[in-house]
Write a protein that holds these residues in place. Structure first.
Motif, PDB file in Angstrom:
ATOM      1  N   LEU A  17       0.879  -1.077  -0.011  1.00 45.86           N
ATOM      2  CA  LEU A  17      -0.009  -0.180  -0.045  1.00 45.86           C
ATOM      3  C   LEU A  17       0.732   1.203  -0.025  1.00 45.86           C
ATOM      4  CD1 LEU A  17      -2.752   1.668   0.092  1.00 45.86           C
ATOM      5  CD2 LEU A  17      -2.909   0.979   2.696  1.00 45.86           C
ATOM      6  N   SER A  18       2.032   1.198   0.788  1.00 44.67           N
ATOM      7  CA  SER A  18       2.782   2.555   0.885  1.00 44.67           C
ATOM      8  C   SER A  18       3.459   2.821  -0.755  1.00 44.67           C
ATOM      9  CB  SER A  18       3.911   2.255   1.758  1.00 44.67           C
ATOM     10  OG  SER A  18       5.280   3.320   1.695  1.00 44.67           O
ATOM     11  N   ARG A  41       1.938   1.978  -3.209  1.00 43.97           N
ATOM     12  CA  ARG A  41       0.726   2.505  -4.436  1.00 43.97           C
ATOM     13  C   ARG A  41       0.466   3.992  -3.961  1.00 43.97           C
ATOM     14  NH1 ARG A  41      -4.208  -0.007  -3.046  1.00 43.97           N
ATOM     15  NH2 ARG A  41      -5.337   1.137  -5.004  1.00 43.97           N
ATOM     16  N   MET A  42       0.680   4.235  -2.709  1.00 45.09           N
ATOM     17  CA  MET A  42       0.355   5.805  -2.273  1.00 45.09           C
ATOM     18  C   MET A  42       1.591   6.539  -2.792  1.00 45.09           C
ATOM     19  SD  MET A  42      -0.732   5.148   1.767  1.00 45.09           S
ATOM     20  CE  MET A  42      -0.315   6.389   2.251  1.00 45.09           C
ATOM     21  N   SER A  43       2.693   6.139  -2.794  1.00 43.69           N
ATOM     22  CA  SER A  43       3.804   6.930  -3.456  1.00 43.69           C
ATOM     23  C   SER A  43       3.556   7.163  -4.647  1.00 43.69           C
ATOM     24  CB  SER A  43       5.207   6.019  -3.165  1.00 43.69           C
ATOM     25  OG  SER A  43       5.580   5.967  -1.690  1.00 43.69           O
ATOM     26  N   LEU A  49       1.165   9.662  -5.355  1.00 45.41           N
ATOM     27  CA  LEU A  49       1.440  11.107  -4.694  1.00 45.41           C
ATOM     28  C   LEU A  49       2.533  11.706  -5.326  1.00 45.41           C
ATOM     29  CD1 LEU A  49       0.543  10.517  -0.860  1.00 45.41           C
ATOM     30  CD2 LEU A  49      -0.943  11.884  -2.554  1.00 45.41           C
ATOM     31  N   PHE A  59      -8.351  11.118  -1.903  1.00 46.48           N
ATOM     32  CA  PHE A  59      -7.312  10.061  -2.003  1.00 46.48           C
ATOM     33  C   PHE A  59      -7.820   8.494  -1.356  1.00 46.48           C
ATOM     34  CE2 PHE A  59      -3.575   8.115  -0.291  1.00 46.48           C
ATOM     35  CZ  PHE A  59      -2.452   8.327  -1.293  1.00 46.48           C
ATOM     36  N   LEU A  91      -7.842   5.424  -3.930  1.00 47.41           N
ATOM     37  CA  LEU A  91      -7.068   4.227  -3.810  1.00 47.41           C
ATOM     38  C   LEU A  91      -7.987   2.768  -3.145  1.00 47.41           C
ATOM     39  CD1 LEU A  91      -4.635   6.379  -3.846  1.00 47.41           C
ATOM     40  CD2 LEU A  91      -3.429   4.710  -2.844  1.00 47.41           C
ATOM     41  N   LEU A  97      -4.757   3.771   5.914  1.00 44.80           N
ATOM     42  CA  LEU A  97      -4.175   4.898   5.760  1.00 44.80           C
ATOM     43  C   LEU A  97      -3.234   5.022   6.772  1.00 44.80           C
ATOM     44  CD1 LEU A  97      -4.160   7.648   3.413  1.00 44.80           C
ATOM     45  CD2 LEU A  97      -4.177   8.337   5.510  1.00 44.80           C
ATOM     46  N   PHE A 149       5.003   9.992   4.217  1.00 46.07           N
ATOM     47  CA  PHE A 149       4.013  10.735   4.136  1.00 46.07           C
ATOM     48  C   PHE A 149       3.441  11.747   5.159  1.00 46.07           C
ATOM     49  CE2 PHE A 149       3.582   6.529   2.290  1.00 46.07           C
ATOM     50  CZ  PHE A 149       3.507   6.712   0.874  1.00 46.07           C
TER      51      PHE A 149
END
Ligand code: HQG
Length: 179
Positions: free
Chosen positions: A9-10, A12-14, A17, A39, A43, A50, A62
Motif C-alpha cells: 500500500l505504501s 501505491r500511495m507513493s 502522490l 485520496f 485508492l 491509511l 507521508f
C-alpha cells in the motif's frame, strides 16, 4: 494489515502522490497535497489502513494534516517526479553527507557527479548506515560516497531537508565526492 500489505500500500500511495496521480484520477495542488477523502476513494482504502501506513512507515514518507479548508489532506514528504513546490526552506547542511549507490554507477558518478534523475533533487543521507540502506536497493555491491557538504555550502550550493530528514540538493559535482 500485515507488513507486506503495508509495504504494498505504501508503494501505491507513493506512486499516486509522487509520480502518477493522473492514473488514480487525482490532481495534487501546487504543493503536492491531495484531499484525504478523494485520496481514500481513489485508492479504495479506508482511513484506518491509511493511518497505519502513515504512522508505521519506516521513512515517514507521508504527511497528513488538516488543510486550510478544514479538510484533512495528504502529501509525500519528498521524492516526487511530478512538479511540486514543497516550500522547503534552504538550510545549512552538516559538514558531511552521504550517498549510497551501487558499484556499477561509480565511473559515471566520478565523471559527472550525482544527478537528480527523474526526481527533483539528489537525495543525501545524514549518516552512513542510512546511505547504505538506500544504496542496497540497487543491484551490484553497495558503495557509500561521502559528500563535502560544508564545501558545497561555502560555494553557494543550496540544501533543503525534507520533513523526514532526507537532505536534498540540485546536483553534486564530482569534486565534492569521495569514496
Ligand atoms: C544514481 C528512496 C550514474 C544514484 C531512498 C541512484 C532515497 C547516477 C540512482 C530516495 C548518477 C537514482 C532516493 C550518475 C546519480 N551516473 N548513476 N551521474 N547520479 N546516480 O532512486 O538516491 O523509498 O532516484 O546513485 O531511500 O537511490 O522512494 O535516488 O542510485 O531516500 O522513499 O542514480 O528514494 O526513498 O536513483 O534514492 P533514485 P536514490 P523512497
Amino acid at each position: 494489515m500485515d507488513h507486506r500489505a503495508m509495504v504494498r500500500l505504501s508503494k501505491r500511495m507513493s506512486l499516486a502522490l509522487r509520480h502518477e496521480p493522473g492514473r488514480f484520477g487525482l490532481s495534487p495542488d501546487g504543493a503536492g497535497w491531495v484531499p484525504l477523502p478523494a485520496f481514500l476513494a481513489a485508492l479504495r482504502i479506508d482511513r484506518a489502513d491509511l493511518d497505519a501506513v502513515v504512522a508505521d512507515n519506516d521513512k515517514q514518507r507521508f504527511a497528513v494534516e488538516r488543510g486550510p479548508d478544514g479538510v484533512d489532506r495528504i502529501r509525500a514528504n519528498q521524492g516526487h517526479s511530478i512538479p511540486v513546490d514543497l516550500g522547503l526552506e534552504s538550510v545549512s547542511p552538516p559538514d558531511r553527507l552521504y550517498h549510497g549507490t551501487s558499484a556499477p554507477a561509480l565511473d559515471s558518478i566520478r565523471a559527472t557527479g550525482l544527478h537528480r534523475g527523474g526526481r527533483h533533487h539528489v537525495h543525501l543521507s545524514p549518516d552512513v548506515e542510512t546511505a547504505r540502506r538506500v544504496g542496497a536497493r540497487r543491484a551490484g555491491s553497495t558503495v557509500v560516497l561521502t559528500v563535502d557538504a560544508a564545501a558545497m555550502a561555502r560555494d553557494g550550493h543550496v540544501f533543503h531537508r525534507s520533513a523526514n530528514g532526507v537532505w536534498l540538493t540540485e546536483a553534486v559535482p564530482p569534486r565534492y565526492l569521495t569514496t
